[in-house]
Design an enzyme around this catalytic site. Structure first.
Site, short mmCIF file in Angstrom:
data_model
loop_
_atom_site.label_atom_id
_atom_site.label_comp_id
_atom_site.label_asym_id
_atom_site.label_seq_id
_atom_site.Cartn_x
_atom_site.Cartn_y
_atom_site.Cartn_z
N SER A 23 0.82 -1.22 0.00
CA SER A 23 0.00 0.00 0.00
C SER A 23 0.85 1.26 0.00
CB SER A 23 -0.93 0.00 1.22
OG SER A 23 -0.20 -0.21 2.40
N THR A 155 -39.66 27.16 -11.51
CA THR A 155 -39.98 25.79 -11.10
C THR A 155 -40.14 25.03 -12.42
OG1 THR A 155 -42.37 26.14 -11.09
CG2 THR A 155 -41.24 26.52 -9.00
N HIS A 156 -39.74 23.80 -12.45
CA HIS A 156 -39.76 23.00 -13.69
C HIS A 156 -38.96 23.67 -14.81
CE1 HIS A 156 -43.23 20.91 -11.80
NE2 HIS A 156 -43.59 22.13 -11.48
N SER A 277 -12.50 26.21 -28.16
CA SER A 277 -12.63 25.01 -28.99
C SER A 277 -11.51 24.98 -30.00
CB SER A 277 -13.99 25.05 -29.70
OG SER A 277 -13.96 24.27 -30.88
N LYS A 283 -16.09 29.88 -29.82
CA LYS A 283 -16.53 29.23 -28.59
C LYS A 283 -15.81 29.69 -27.34
CE LYS A 283 -18.85 25.45 -28.85
NZ LYS A 283 -20.06 25.20 -28.13
N GLU A 290 -18.67 22.35 -15.91
CA GLU A 290 -18.99 21.01 -16.41
C GLU A 290 -18.15 19.94 -15.72
OE1 GLU A 290 -18.57 21.25 -20.66
OE2 GLU A 290 -20.25 22.64 -20.84
N GLN A 322 -8.00 -1.91 3.68
CA GLN A 322 -6.96 -1.12 3.02
C GLN A 322 -7.55 -0.35 1.82
OE1 GLN A 322 -2.80 -2.55 2.68
NE2 GLN A 322 -3.24 -2.78 0.51
N LYS A 325 -8.46 3.66 1.47
CA LYS A 325 -7.56 4.82 1.32
C LYS A 325 -7.62 5.52 -0.02
CE LYS A 325 -5.11 3.07 5.02
NZ LYS A 325 -6.00 1.86 5.01
N1 ARG Z 1 -1.85 -1.19 4.81
C1 ARG Z 1 -2.74 -1.71 5.80
C2 ARG Z 1 -4.09 -1.02 5.70
O1 ARG Z 1 -4.18 -0.06 5.05
C3 ARG Z 1 -2.15 -1.51 7.15
C4 ARG Z 1 -2.62 -2.47 8.17
C5 ARG Z 1 -1.99 -3.80 7.99
N2 ARG Z 1 -2.43 -4.72 8.94
C6 ARG Z 1 -2.38 -6.04 8.73
N3 ARG Z 1 -2.83 -6.80 9.66
N4 ARG Z 1 -1.88 -6.53 7.64
O2 ARG Z 1 -5.07 -1.45 6.25
#
Ligand code: ARG
Length: 470
Positions: A23, A155-156, A277, A283, A290, A322, A325
């Site tokens: 990660s 409205t609408h 454009s 344009k 957008e 994980q 993230k």
């Molecule tokens: N990279 C892991 C996560 O984002 C960290 C935790 C890892 N824990 C484990 N038991 N392998 O969740």
């Protein structure tokens, strides 16, 4: 491959497995939070007599040096480490030797990552909130200047009744104010420290979890170690709040796109916020609006994705988590980018007030007021509605506005009409008479503006925990 584990393994990890599992490419985003959390952890370990003062000092210095070296570019984060936690710990051991091996005493990566993510998102909540505040200040400025800038309310997407630009902007002020309230709620609900939960069942060391929590600006420690390592509710709440922010920005963008069209010409987006454009020289396109509208889907997607990831996970930590993230980071960056650009676009946008006012005078936006005039002269509302309906039909046929009819023509519909009808259905009167709080009348709007100012002057961030720590 540099891993924190391996003692019980007889073979190296397959390279593809390593890559799939790693990660570091994304969790390096919270390198600073990882170090901040580790420093608080060792300060607590020393207070509890688990580390000596010399060990604590060596670790704190080593960690601070790593942070500085990464920030200055002297030390590079590479994918030879599985995650940011391994990177920091391995570097620490390399720098300070045996004391570094004690950093992870009474801790697991499960509570560590839960902490890092909380520290990171907590700070981002404040950042997003500040950007929304900036948008609100911009809206308030536009409102102050446009209490009598008339435009049609729809409205609408059909012209309905006259309003003002201030009133229209005020609707968005309310939406974004609620968005900030949601962020504030999330901030306070999530602000409990998971560190000390260990892998899932706490630890046997005499940790002082309240102390660590206070060092890191949390209200206190979380109260169940299994929940501590596997709670991602706060991220779901944050993604949901961010989705709502995007929904509001997207609606607003849609209006600006319509207002900026050749047909409406209510506004003109500044050149600095427009694009051209490659083929059509004439344009000038509203690409920023957008893109904001388009990027809303990404943030909704992140919310759906995390909800789905979490729905089948048994207690406690599982590696599925994980996945929280990348999508959260992407959603946060997207929302921040959209807010900053949208506010810039709004600040520099020109409002064509005459076009707006002219638009409000056509389309019978004063028909309700004409009916109210009859009601004021004793005609029951339902009859008045039907009379004005016939009047509108007559005007459509003649291709004119109610205001253009002569008093004789008006009297043919009802003899209660007098000369004062023209003033009663003028744009100015239609708006001015709407005086109840929340309505577009300038007097009502002034009260709202004063309340908005009071709200803007008392910022919740001034009194929230982590700001005080800075
Ligand atoms: N990279 C892991 C996560 O984002 C960290 C935790 C890892 N824990 C484990 N038991 N392998 O969740």
């Amino acid at each position: 491959m540099a891993q924190l584990w391996g003692g019980r393994f007889t073979k190296d990890t397959d390279q593809l497995v390593y890559n799939f599992n790693a990660s570091i490419s994304f969790d390096q985003k919270f390198m600073e939070q990882d170090i901040e959390g580790s420093i608080a952890h060792v300060v607590m370990l020393e207070k509890q007599g688990i580390l000596t003062e010399a060990e604590k000092n060596a670790i704190v210095k080593g960690l601070s040096d790593i942070r500085e070296d990464v920030k200055s570019g002297r030390l590079e984060i590479t994918d030879e480490y599985e995650d940011i936690h391994s990177f920091v710990e391995a570097n620490l051991i390399e720098r300070i030797g045996d004391a570094g091996k004690k950093l992870h005493t009474g801790r697991s990566r499960n509570d560590q990552v839960a902490l890092d993510m909380k520290l990171y998102t907590r700070q981002e909540i404040l950042g997003i909130d500040a950007l929304i505040r900036e948008l609100l200040v911009t809206l308030q400025d536009i409102m102050k200047d446009n209490l009598e800038t008339y435009m049609p309310g729809f409205t609408h997407l059909q012209k309905a009744q006259p309003i003002t630009l201030a009133h229209h902007m005020g609707a968005y002020f309310e939406m974004f104010k609620r968005d900030r309230q949601r962020l504030k709620d999330i901030y306070y609900r999530m602000n409990y420290c998971p560190l000390g939960a260990g892998a899932l069942a706490g630890t046997t060391y005499p940790l002082d979890r309240s102390y660590t929590a206070s060092l890191l600006g949390f209200e206190g420690p979380t109260l169940n170690s299994m929940d501590s390592v596997s709670d991602r509710d706060y991220l779901i709440e944050l993604l949901s709040a961010m989705s709502t922010v995007m929904m509001h920005l997207s609606r607003f963008s849609e209006e600006i796109i319509i207002w900026n069209s050749n047909e409406y010409r209510f506004v003109e987006i500044d050149d600095a916020y427009s694009t051209g454009s490659s083929i059509m020289p004439q344009k000038k396109n509203p690409d920023i609006a957008e893109l904001v509208r388009g990027k809303t889907g990404r943030v909704y997607g992140a919310l759906m994705s995390l909800l789905t990831t979490m729905k089948g996970i048994p207690l406690a930590y599982n590696k599925d988590m994980q996945e929280d993230k990348e999508l959260t980071f992407d959603a946060i960056d997207t929302v921040k980018g959209c807010l900053a650009l949208f506010t810039g676009m709004l600040k520099t946008m020109r409002f064509h007030k005459e076009v707006m006012a002219k638009s409000a005078t056509s389309g019978f936006t004063n028909a309700t007021d004409a009916a109210d005039y009859l009601v004021g002269h004793g005609v029951p509302f339902r009859d008045a509605h039907s009379m004005i309906g016939r009047l509108v039909l007559y005007c459509i046929d003649k291709n004119c506005a109610i205001d253009d009819l002569s008093i004789e023509e008006l009297k043919e519909i009802s003899d209660v009409f007098e000369e004062d009808i023209y003033d009663a259905i003028s744009l100015k009167t239609c708006v001015k008479k709407r005086l109840t709080i929340g309505a577009p009348g300038p007097e009502a709007m002034k009260q709202v503006l004063a309340m908005n100012q009071e709200y803007l002057d008392h910022d919740w961030q001034d009194t929230c925990g982590s700001k005080e720590l800075e």
